[in-house]
Scaffold this active site. Structure first.
Site, PDB file in Angstrom:
ATOM      1  N   HIS A 223      -5.402  -6.102  13.215  1.00 23.51           N
ATOM      2  CA  HIS A 223      -4.052  -5.342  13.750  1.00 23.51           C
ATOM      3  C   HIS A 223      -4.354  -4.863  15.159  1.00 23.51           C
ATOM      4  CE1 HIS A 223      -1.073  -2.997  11.524  1.00 23.51           C
ATOM      5  NE2 HIS A 223      -1.534  -2.308  12.127  1.00 23.51           N
TER       6      HIS A 223
ATOM      7  N   TYR B  42      15.214  32.272   1.779  1.00 19.42           N
ATOM      8  CA  TYR B  42      14.036  32.488   2.270  1.00 19.42           C
ATOM      9  C   TYR B  42      14.088  33.216   3.295  1.00 19.42           C
ATOM     10  CZ  TYR B  42      11.463  31.238  -1.681  1.00 19.42           C
ATOM     11  OH  TYR B  42      11.220  30.913  -3.302  1.00 19.42           O
TER      12      TYR B  42
ATOM     13  N   CYS C   2      13.622  24.991  -0.130  1.00 17.03           N
ATOM     14  CA  CYS C   2      12.557  25.393  -0.939  1.00 17.03           C
ATOM     15  C   CYS C   2      11.437  24.635  -2.106  1.00 17.03           C
ATOM     16  CB  CYS C   2      13.354  25.978  -2.141  1.00 17.03           C
ATOM     17  SG  CYS C   2      14.513  27.659  -1.552  1.00 17.03           S
TER      18      CYS C   2
ATOM     19  N   ARG D  78      -9.827   1.565  15.031  1.00 12.20           N
ATOM     20  CA  ARG D  78      -9.320   1.860  13.781  1.00 12.20           C
ATOM     21  C   ARG D  78     -10.634   1.745  12.867  1.00 12.20           C
ATOM     22  NH1 ARG D  78      -3.918   2.451  10.485  1.00 12.20           N
ATOM     23  NH2 ARG D  78      -4.636  -0.332  10.364  1.00 12.20           N
TER      24      ARG D  78
ATOM     25  N   ARG E 116       1.759 -10.547   7.311  1.00 13.84           N
ATOM     26  CA  ARG E 116       1.310  -8.665   6.451  1.00 13.84           C
ATOM     27  C   ARG E 116       2.224  -8.486   6.921  1.00 13.84           C
ATOM     28  NH1 ARG E 116      -3.628  -8.788   9.749  1.00 13.84           N
ATOM     29  NH2 ARG E 116      -2.571  -6.985  10.911  1.00 13.84           N
TER      30      ARG E 116
ATOM     31  N   LYS F 102       0.631  -1.083   0.132  1.00 14.45           N
ATOM     32  CA  LYS F 102       0.042   0.198   0.111  1.00 14.45           C
ATOM     33  C   LYS F 102       1.275   1.405   0.159  1.00 14.45           C
ATOM     34  CE  LYS F 102      -0.634  -0.501   4.774  1.00 14.45           C
ATOM     35  NZ  LYS F 102      -0.889   1.209   5.935  1.00 14.45           N
TER      36      LYS F 102
ATOM     37  N   ASP G   1      11.931  23.326  -4.749  1.00 11.25           N
ATOM     38  CA  ASP G   1      12.550  22.627  -5.184  1.00 11.25           C
ATOM     39  C   ASP G   1      14.044  22.536  -5.051  1.00 11.25           C
ATOM     40  OD1 ASP G   1      10.351  25.161  -7.258  1.00 11.25           O
ATOM     41  OD2 ASP G   1       9.661  22.860  -6.720  1.00 11.25           O
TER      42      ASP G   1
HETATM   43  C1  LIG Z   1      -3.754  -3.517   8.708  1.00 11.00           C
HETATM   44  C2  LIG Z   1      -2.440  -3.564   8.791  1.00 11.00           C
HETATM   45  N1  LIG Z   1      -1.520  -4.676   8.315  1.00 11.00           N
HETATM   46  C3  LIG Z   1      -0.204  -4.392   8.658  1.00 11.00           C
HETATM   47  C4  LIG Z   1       0.025  -3.640   7.950  1.00 11.00           C
HETATM   48  C5  LIG Z   1       1.981  -3.611   7.772  1.00 11.00           C
HETATM   49  O1  LIG Z   1       2.172  -3.077   9.067  1.00 11.00           O
HETATM   50  P1  LIG Z   1       3.962  -3.029   9.156  1.00 11.00           P
HETATM   51  O2  LIG Z   1       4.680  -1.933   7.886  1.00 11.00           O
HETATM   52  O3  LIG Z   1       4.521  -2.537  10.587  1.00 11.00           O
HETATM   53  O4  LIG Z   1       4.499  -4.446   8.672  1.00 11.00           O
HETATM   54  C6  LIG Z   1      -0.521  -2.438   8.317  1.00 11.00           C
HETATM   55  C7  LIG Z   1       0.659  -1.374   8.249  1.00 11.00           C
HETATM   56  N2  LIG Z   1      -0.086   0.518   8.627  1.00 11.00           N
HETATM   57  C8  LIG Z   1       0.202   0.957   8.963  1.00 11.00           C
HETATM   58  C9  LIG Z   1       2.171   1.351   8.481  1.00 11.00           C
HETATM   59  O5  LIG Z   1       1.491   3.207   9.551  1.00 11.00           O
HETATM   60  N3  LIG Z   1       0.791   3.458   9.556  1.00 11.00           N
HETATM   61  C10 LIG Z   1      -0.214   2.529   9.567  1.00 11.00           C
HETATM   62  O6  LIG Z   1      -1.979   2.100   9.000  1.00 11.00           O
HETATM   63  C11 LIG Z   1      -1.805  -2.073   8.355  1.00 11.00           C
HETATM   64  O7  LIG Z   1      -2.356  -0.977   8.536  1.00 11.00           O
END
Ligand SMILES: Cc1ncc(COP(=O)(O)O)c(CNc2conc2O)c1O
Length: 373
Positions: free
Chosen positions: A166, A266, A312, A136, A220, A39, A314
């Protein structure tokens, strides 16, 4: 590949990604699947390239955050399981079914709205999210879990393919909150009439630090796939070495000597107290180098030099130890000779976490992939 004229670029080491996935695979219990979390454009590393590397090294599922990310990844990977970890609107459900994209569900009303759409031509796979303390998204009561589960199963074309939670504190030394979440998850899934195909709960910190039974059917894998530790505490306890994949480079585009009393940037916030060499580099806050990073060191000729004056949009300026040629390489994240500047160092400079640093390097900075053997 398109030619980039500006010398600023992020270089992604796909071998590092593969080595991190391979090491994890050796570490996990057999038959535990690796879900590569790609993601946010793979935490800024490039989702398609990272997904290819991760799959080659043993990942068998992909996780994204949004419908757009899922559709983009599906275009390149026609068959792999793709889970959207976050919310997807009801209207996306037919598209998800069509593209065999798995959605996260945590609301019975959402399911009822999908059922009333009557446009589901193909079965839609769903993973039920249980909120055990992340606060969440997710069901928080067993009766809600069972109601949701039964509502889904009342439709032939909706499938409970998985269930997950999670963890909010897996990367911390104190395990009390984590244990409460883990126990609650076990309690909830044991209340289900049948075990869904894929039960998953582990983020990086959980899979590296916690009891292996919490690997369930899949883990994950996010931050450490990129070679970064989830926290300073976990960094001291890694079960295998990590290889960072992200580096950030540019070149000097101007060098000048200024005299004592002359200012730059700046607000003229930096004033030389002696004759000083100033280098200008083509990277600024619109590239993700936020202004609060001013003062952070970068590397040139293996030497640490500070960003001086205000960053800045850029460009920004660095204080050189002596004159250098235009085109001299400047490394913002990565190694030169014996020196290294890490993502962790950039994160601590602005009191954030390493996850955020590569994520906010904007798309104006091209990602170049080296698969050096
Ligand atoms: C639902 C869920 N699963 C797995 C992961 C992976 O976690 P890791 O990168 O620690 O292995 C995330 C990461 N989500 C986020 C990481 O930082 N902010 C977040 O919302 C997550 O939101």
């Amino acid at each position: 590949n398109i030619q980039h004229f500006r010398p600023t670029k992020a270089i992604i080491d796909l071998q590092a990604i593969q080595n991190n996935v391979r090491h994890l695979k050796e570490y996990l219990k057999p038959n535990v699947q690796i879900m590569a979390v790609v993601k946010a454009n793979a935490y800024g590393h490039g989702d398609i390239e990272v997904a290819h590397a991760a799959i080659e090294a043993g990942a068998s599922m992909l996780a994204v955050a949004t419908p757009d990310e899922a559709l983009h990844v599906r275009k390149h990977f026609p068959n792999i399981d793709i889970l959207i970890l976050g919310y997807a609107p009801v209207l996306f459900a037919p598209y998800a079914a069509n593209e065999n994209i798995t959605l996260t569900v945590f609301s019975t009303e959402w399911v009822q709205n999908v059922q009333s759409l009557k446009t589901l031509t193909k079965p839609l796979k769903l993973h039920i999210k249980i909120d055990t303390g992340m606060g969440r998204i997710g069901v928080t009561k067993i009766e809600d879990l069972l109601h949701l589960y039964n509502t889904i199963n009342s439709s032939s074309n909706l499938i409970v393919d998985g269930v997950f939670t999670h963890f909010a504190t897996a990367d911390e030394e104190d395990e009390s909150y984590f244990n409460k979440q883990a126990n609650m998850f076990e309690q909830f899934i044991s209340a289900l009439p049948a075990k869904p195909r894929i039960v998953h709960a582990a983020n990086t910190a959980t899979m590296l630090m916690k009891d292996k039974h919490l690997q369930f059917d899949a883990v994950r894998f996010g931050i450490s796939m990129y070679g970064l530790a989830p926290s300073a505490y976990v960094k001291t306890k890694l079960p295998f070495p990590l290889q960072t994949a992200f580096s950030l480079e540019t070149e000097l585009i101007e060098v000048k000597q200024i005299q004592a009393g002359q200012s730059i940037g700046y607000g003229a916030t930096f004033t030389a107290t002696e004759p000083s060499y100033i280098g200008t580099i083509p990277i600024g806050y619109a590239d993700g180098l936020i202004r609060k990073y001013s003062g952070q060191h970068v590397l040139l000729d293996g030497i640490r030099v500070p960003i001086v004056g205000r960053i800045c949009m850029d460009q920004c300026m660095i204080l050189l130890p002596t004159a250098y040629n235009i085109g001299e390489k400047v490394t913002l994240i990565g190694k030169q000779k014996e020196e290294e500047i890490t993502i962790d160092e950039w994160a601590s400079k602005v009191d954030t976490i390493n996850y955020e640093v590569p994520c906010i390097i904007t798309s104006r900075v091209p990602r170049i992939y080296n698969t050096k053997q």
